[in-house]
Every structure is written in C-alpha cells, then in structure tokens.
Design an enzyme around this catalytic site. Sequence first.
Site, PDB file in Angstrom:
ATOM      1  N   HIS A 273       0.910  -1.131   0.169  1.00 30.69           N
ATOM      2  CA  HIS A 273      -0.103   0.083  -0.091  1.00 30.69           C
ATOM      3  C   HIS A 273       0.842   1.089  -0.103  1.00 30.69           C
ATOM      4  CE1 HIS A 273      -3.526   2.347   0.645  1.00 30.69           C
ATOM      5  NE2 HIS A 273      -3.778   1.958   1.695  1.00 30.69           N
ATOM      6  N   HIS A 312      -2.237  -2.077  -9.744  1.00 27.69           N
ATOM      7  CA  HIS A 312      -3.171  -1.652  -8.858  1.00 27.69           C
ATOM      8  C   HIS A 312      -4.387  -2.239  -8.702  1.00 27.69           C
ATOM      9  CE1 HIS A 312      -5.764   1.602  -6.884  1.00 27.69           C
ATOM     10  NE2 HIS A 312      -4.548   2.241  -6.338  1.00 27.69           N
ATOM     11  N   ASP A 368       2.732   5.649  -6.550  1.00 31.19           N
ATOM     12  CA  ASP A 368       4.231   5.461  -5.668  1.00 31.19           C
ATOM     13  C   ASP A 368       5.493   5.212  -6.634  1.00 31.19           C
ATOM     14  OD1 ASP A 368       2.935   5.510  -3.308  1.00 31.19           O
ATOM     15  OD2 ASP A 368       2.346   3.485  -3.545  1.00 31.19           O
TER      16      ASP A 368
HETATM   17  N1  CMC Z   1       4.874  -6.692 -10.350  1.00 31.75           N
HETATM   18  C1  CMC Z   1       4.961  -7.710 -11.026  1.00 31.75           C
HETATM   19  N2  CMC Z   1       3.755  -8.536 -11.093  1.00 31.75           N
HETATM   20  C2  CMC Z   1       2.656  -7.902 -10.623  1.00 31.75           C
HETATM   21  C3  CMC Z   1       2.848  -6.621  -9.930  1.00 31.75           C
HETATM   22  C4  CMC Z   1       3.854  -6.108  -9.876  1.00 31.75           C
HETATM   23  N3  CMC Z   1       4.123  -4.893  -9.228  1.00 31.75           N
HETATM   24  N4  CMC Z   1       1.362  -6.275  -9.369  1.00 31.75           N
HETATM   25  C5  CMC Z   1       0.706  -7.327  -9.927  1.00 31.75           C
HETATM   26  N5  CMC Z   1       1.229  -8.249 -10.824  1.00 31.75           N
HETATM   27  C6  CMC Z   1       0.783  -9.333 -11.196  1.00 31.75           C
HETATM   28  C7  CMC Z   1       0.284 -10.566 -10.173  1.00 31.75           C
HETATM   29  O1  CMC Z   1       1.562 -11.478  -9.992  1.00 31.75           O
HETATM   30  C8  CMC Z   1      -0.487 -11.273 -10.961  1.00 31.75           C
HETATM   31  O2  CMC Z   1       0.055 -12.196 -11.962  1.00 31.75           O
HETATM   32  P1  CMC Z   1      -0.697 -13.400 -12.253  1.00 31.75           P
HETATM   33  O3  CMC Z   1      -2.282 -13.175 -12.518  1.00 31.75           O
HETATM   34  O4  CMC Z   1      -0.170 -14.057 -13.359  1.00 31.75           O
HETATM   35  O5  CMC Z   1      -0.709 -14.343 -10.937  1.00 31.75           O
HETATM   36  C9  CMC Z   1      -1.352 -10.022 -11.664  1.00 31.75           C
HETATM   37  O6  CMC Z   1      -0.139  -9.254 -11.857  1.00 31.75           O
HETATM   38  C10 CMC Z   1      -2.551  -9.321 -11.020  1.00 31.75           C
HETATM   39  O7  CMC Z   1      -2.021  -8.932  -9.730  1.00 31.75           O
HETATM   40  P2  CMC Z   1      -2.676  -9.115  -8.499  1.00 31.75           P
HETATM   41  O8  CMC Z   1      -1.629  -9.386  -7.206  1.00 31.75           O
HETATM   42  O9  CMC Z   1      -3.847 -10.358  -8.342  1.00 31.75           O
HETATM   43  O10 CMC Z   1      -3.294  -7.831  -8.062  1.00 31.75           O
HETATM   44  P3  CMC Z   1      -3.968  -7.131  -6.853  1.00 31.75           P
HETATM   45  O11 CMC Z   1      -5.194  -6.374  -7.525  1.00 31.75           O
HETATM   46  O12 CMC Z   1      -4.236  -8.268  -5.940  1.00 31.75           O
HETATM   47  O13 CMC Z   1      -2.689  -6.168  -6.402  1.00 31.75           O
HETATM   48  C11 CMC Z   1      -1.146  -4.587  -5.866  1.00 31.75           C
HETATM   49  C12 CMC Z   1      -2.509  -4.909  -6.577  1.00 31.75           C
HETATM   50  C13 CMC Z   1      -1.077  -2.954  -5.924  1.00 31.75           C
HETATM   51  C14 CMC Z   1      -1.264  -4.949  -4.654  1.00 31.75           C
HETATM   52  C15 CMC Z   1      -0.060  -5.286  -6.848  1.00 31.75           C
HETATM   53  O14 CMC Z   1      -0.192  -4.590  -8.236  1.00 31.75           O
HETATM   54  C16 CMC Z   1       1.248  -5.025  -6.186  1.00 31.75           C
HETATM   55  O15 CMC Z   1       1.526  -5.781  -5.445  1.00 31.75           O
HETATM   56  N6  CMC Z   1       1.967  -3.727  -6.704  1.00 31.75           N
HETATM   57  C17 CMC Z   1       3.167  -3.555  -6.004  1.00 31.75           C
HETATM   58  C18 CMC Z   1       3.165  -2.654  -5.084  1.00 31.75           C
HETATM   59  C19 CMC Z   1       2.743  -1.223  -5.147  1.00 31.75           C
HETATM   60  O16 CMC Z   1       3.150  -0.846  -5.999  1.00 31.75           O
HETATM   61  N7  CMC Z   1       1.637  -0.912  -4.369  1.00 31.75           N
HETATM   62  C20 CMC Z   1       1.251   0.460  -4.599  1.00 31.75           C
HETATM   63  C21 CMC Z   1      -0.196   0.531  -4.914  1.00 31.75           C
HETATM   64  S1  CMC Z   1      -0.757   2.310  -5.359  1.00 31.75           S
HETATM   65  C22 CMC Z   1      -0.547   3.070  -4.007  1.00 31.75           C
HETATM   66  C23 CMC Z   1      -1.637   2.528  -2.809  1.00 31.75           C
HETATM   67  O17 CMC Z   1      -3.026   2.886  -3.295  1.00 31.75           O
HETATM   68  O18 CMC Z   1      -1.612   2.132  -1.917  1.00 31.75           O
END
Ligand code: CMC
Length: 434
Positions: A273, A312, A368
């Site tokens: 987050h 996201h 971010d």
């Molecule tokens: N790098 C590599 N792969 C990723 C990333 C990433 N940053 N984010 C998502 N994926 C992949 C994930 O592995 C999955 O692949 P598959 O379907 O093949 O298993 C697919 O993309 C969908 O991802 P998810 O984890 O199911 O998506 P989510 O909605 O649960 O997670 C998130 C959203 C923000 C937690 C995630 O994208 C992430 O961990 N990003 C990195 C951390 C980050 O930058 N966070 C800040 C978010 S914006 C500020 C805020 O609001 O806090």
Amino acid sequence: MAAKKGNADTITVTDNRTGQTYEFPISDGTIKATDLRTIKVSDDDFGLMTYDPAFMNTASCKSEITFIDGDVGILRYRGYPIEQLAEKSSFTEVCYLLIHGELPTKAQLAGWDEWIKAHVYVDESIRDVINGFRHDAHPMAVLQAAIGGLSTLYPESKEIGDKDQRMKDMVRLIAKTPTIGAWAFRRNLGRALLNPNPEQSYAENLLHMFFDESGMEYNFDPKIIRALDVLLILHADHEQNCSTSSVRAVGSSETDVFQSTSAGVAALYGPLHGGANEAVLKMLRRIGDKKNVPAFVKGVKNREELLMGFGHRVYKNYDPRAKIVHKIAHEVFEITGVNPLLEIAVELERIALEDEFFVARKLYPNVDFYSGLIYEALRLPAEMFTVLFAIGRMPGWLAQWNEMLDDKDQKIARPRQIYTGSGERNYVAMSKRK
Ligand code: CMC
C-alpha cells in the site's frame, strides 16, 4: 442465443440443490449479499454466503466522496477531476471539499484555514512520547502511535454522535498530522522537535518543520512548496483502499477518530500500500544502473519479486495520479537537479510498458512510482515517504469515517468466515500427548 428480456432490475437464481428459484432486486449494479441468506437447503441451514477474500467484488458501503474508473484511468473527488484540482486547488481546500462535499466560498476557505492553523500545535506529552522512542524508530510506527495517542488528550472525542465534536476532531487531525510527521522525522535525525508556524501555508510549514535548524530558517522555492501541496492533493483520497477500509472498520466499533485513523496509518505502512513509495526507492537503488534494468525485469517475470510502484487493484490503465507526479518530478528536478535514479525509473517504465507480461496483466505505474524520487530530491529519506502519503491521505480517511457514521446502513464491521478447522474433539492431558 439471444438473451431473453425480463425484469431489468432483478436477478433470478435457481438453486440446483433444491430446484428452487429466487428473485432478488438489483440496485446500482449490485445485489445485497444478505438476500442470498434466504437461499437454503433446509430450515436449519444458515443460508448461502459469498466467499470474497480481499473484497475483490464486494461493495462495503455507498459513498459520495471519490469516484474511480480504473479501466479508463479517471479519479474525481466529489465530482471534480483530479487533474483540475491538482492544477487549481490547494490541499486545505481539497480537505474542505472532501469533508464538506462542496468547494468553499472565499470566506469559508479563509475561516477553514484559520481553524486549521489554530490547531497545529501538539501537546508536550506527545513530544515526550516521540522522544521516548529509539532514535532509529521508523517514522510510520512513530506516527501511528502518536496519532492514536491524541485520544489521551481529547476524551470528548468519544462523543461521535456530536457532529460539531466530530468536525473539531477532524480539523485537529488535519492540523496536527504534519507536526507529528515532522517530529517523527526529526527524532530520526536526533534534532530538536520544532514547533509549527501557523503563519505559513500548510506545505510551507511542513517543509520548515522538516528542515529548519533552531535559529535558522530555510527559504523554499515557491515551486517546491507548490509541488508538495499538489502531491498532498493527489494522495487525499482513493475510495475504499486498504487503509480507508481499516479506518471505516475500526471506526464502525464507535471508537474515536484518533484510534480509527491510527489504524489507517498502520495499514498504509505496508509495502503493498503506501509503503510502496519507500520500496520503489530501495528497488531503484538496488538496480543501481540503467544497464541492469533488463535483468531486473527478467527476475520480476520469473516471479522472483514484484516491480514496486506498478500495478493496482482498481487501475487497469495508467494511474492518473502517476501522470501528474511524473510532470511534477520534472518541475522539481529543474530546481533541485535531476535525481540519478530517474533514468533507471524511466527505463523500467519503458521496458515494462512494452513487455507482454505487464501489458497482458494491465500493469502500469501507480502513484508511488515517481513520488519517492521527488521526495528524495527534497532530501527526505525513504522512511519518510509513507509519512507524507499519510499526511495527504488524512482528509480522505476523515471524510470516509464521517460519512460512515452518518450512514444508516452501516453497523459494526464483522465479516463471516468459512470454518475449515477440526470438528469437536476432547481435550488431551499433557501426559498423553505425543
Ligand atoms: N510486479 C509484477 N507483477 C505484478 C505486480 C507487480 N508490481 N502487480 C501485480 N502483478 C501480477 C500478479 O503477479 C498477478 O499475476 P498472475 O495473474 O499471473 O498471477 C497479476 O499481476 C494481478 O496481480 P494481483 O496481485 O492479483 O493484483 P492485486 O489487485 O491483488 O494487487 C497490488 C494490487 C497494488 C497490491 C499489486 O499490483 C502490487 O503488489 N504492486 C506492487 C506494490 C505497489 O506498487 N503498491 C502501491 C499501490 S498504489 C498506492 C496505494 O494505493 O497504496
């Protein structure tokens, strides 16, 4: 096969276990999860539930505050596009907008700003608490403890049914969070915790509290002050994200606003987050050079790690805040000089946006990705980035908390579970355990 046209505002469900058919109303594109409880196989059946870990498809509230269309990349506070607010508004005006629902008149804004300025001072007992932490305490942990600690000063804030009291406490938090954030930073530096200066604007005062020395005041370029103000605007609300949901969930037990928002700080601290901005900087430093970017991206695709600052839950397009942050970064670097990590970030973005792995998953830079580069150019350490996010997000948490308390549909938050543990079994005496 052509769809059969029926009653547009209902859904009909057939339970194949019993053959029974049910009709439920659809409103705002949703059905009520509790309606499903009428679907039973027998009289003593609890009724059908939905299983939705991480709330992937569950609306927990109705809200008038923030609208996001993640597919197109739209973000609006109270209907106003983020791009217009970032260009024309100020952070304190956005605080007013989020909490009151309308833009203030000139007189209302002047009164609001005065009210905030009257509350910037923080009680000495909180200063003592902060000074009591170890010198290297993470400033987010310090902020979380100190925001919760404000409860000790304002026992009247328990009167959450009193709207005037609520408003006063919300103003207190908007005013005091920067002071506490700056104190958390200065504790790390081993420097005296400076008092705020209510004569200065919100962002200017924040910079002074971060950097001034006793008896020596810095002069900040107005463009830097404005850049910080815009960054705060961009972070001010983001509907039902992890920290806001935490604030609402904790607030639903009718605890006071200081405890509720300290839960928001705790949730924001996590690297998935708000902690992502700190994690991005650490990632860029580790990559170290533009030439190492392809190898790093390969590691991400091999699932060795995440590309922090990308992806996201809601945006499946470029985060509109990231576009604005990217622009501000260039404006700030004109004054501070270019952050050498920018080159690595730009190359990472370029490669990722062309790569099938990221394209297929609709992974774009989020807010971010570039914000940390700006904070670093302002000479803030990575540990402080999430504190700035928290200062910006405070009005969003407050507006959402306030809205929740007025919402007659809301009750104490209490999800259900699907129990998967052992059935009943008898206690085993210690001497008989293997
Ligand atoms: N790098 C590599 N792969 C990723 C990333 C990433 N940053 N984010 C998502 N994926 C992949 C994930 O592995 C999955 O692949 P598959 O379907 O093949 O298993 C697919 O993309 C969908 O991802 P998810 O984890 O199911 O998506 P989510 O909605 O649960 O997670 C998130 C959203 C923000 C937690 C995630 O994208 C992430 O961990 N990003 C990195 C951390 C980050 O930058 N966070 C800040 C978010 S914006 C500020 C805020 O609001 O806090």
